[in-house]
Design an enzyme around this catalytic site. Structure first.
Site: not given
Length: 278
Positions: A59, A70
């Site tokens: 990814e 994140d």
């Protein structure tokens, strides 16, 4: 609909890769690395190293100024990439060079806002032309995804949605029905409660998700070593590792050492996802 109907799209390559891992009796190893980190060229070399070490899929993160989902490690890498001037064109170049060098499936993981600003048709067409296999869209609600999915389908791109332990069974069914490629099951390891209890929570999420779909279910759990990879591989179709790769690069004394650290970690994790057969 057959992947052969598409021109340029690599969704079928992703499906075939995950099926091949399953046929070997193991989970797939999926690595995450942000584009433009530490530089565009350095990021491309790191992705090649992850594949060389044993990753089945990579990814490519599209750096974002507000990566709310994140953790601090990936936020730091995103900040470095953005200060370096990374653009969507650099993300597409990263996908292209990684795919052309390895022939393996490369996805983009991105928040929705950059795609919305760039233009859905432009983004999907360029991603397919670059050899991308699809997109992971963690913050795009399924009920608002019809236009994206129409364009992704036209270009042979997988649309990977994210499910979480809080997702109810009815919601899981709607998400998995709309997705393609695989389902990204997100959870945490070693943050809330004990590692054993969180692992059990992730295992339950995989079980509930599988009840709604034939798509592979791949787990992002904060895996950082081969032992944890083995644990997750025992119940998931794929093991997704991101922050551990990025941290190895952040901690390296220089870019070359960072690339080697990525290769070494990928090799250890690749052994880990195979160990359950030992």
């Amino acid at each position: 609909m057959s992947g052969a109907a598409f021109i340029g799209g690599k969704r079928q390559l992703l499906s075939d890769t995950l099926a091949a891992a399953k046929a070997e009796g193991r989970a797939a190893l999926i690595a995450y690395l942000p584009a433009g980190f530490p530089t565009v060229d350095g990021g491309i070399e790191a992705i090649k190293a992850a594949f060389d070490g044993g990753a089945d899929v990579v990814e490519v993160g599209l750096p974002h100024s507000d990566p709310v989902l994140d953790g601090p490690v990936i936020q730091t890498a995103d900040d470095i990439a953005l200060r370096g001037g990374v653009k969507i064109a650099d993300v597409m170049r990263t996908v292209r060079e990684a795919y052309e060098a390895t022939g393996k499936p490369v996805l983009v993981m991105t928040y929705w806002n950059p795609i919305d600003r760039y233009g859905i048709e432009r983004f999907t067409a360029e991603l397919a032309e670059a050899g991308g296999a699809g997109c992971i869209l963690p913050d795009l609600p399924v009920q608002e995804s019809a236009t994206w999915r129409e364009h992704a389908e036209k270009h042979g791109l997988a649309t990977v949605f994210v499910v979480a332990p809080s997702s109810k069974d009815e919601r899981l069914a709607k998400i998995t029905a709309a997705g393609s490629g695989f389902v990204y099951a997100a959870s945490l390891m070693g943050v809330t409660g004990t590692r054993e209890s969180v692992g059990a929570q992730a295992q339950d999420l995989v079980r509930r998700t599988r009840a709604t779909t034939d798509l592979p279910v791949c787990v992002g759990l904060g895996v950082s070593n081969a032992e944890q990879a083995t644990e997750v591989a025992g119940f998931a179709d794929g093991v997704i590792v991101g922050s551990a790769f990025v941290k190895r690069m952040l901690d390296a004394e220089d870019d070359a050492a960072g690339v080697e650290a990525v290769r070494a970690l990928a090799s250890a994790l690749a052994e880990g996802v195979r160990r359950r057969n030992a």
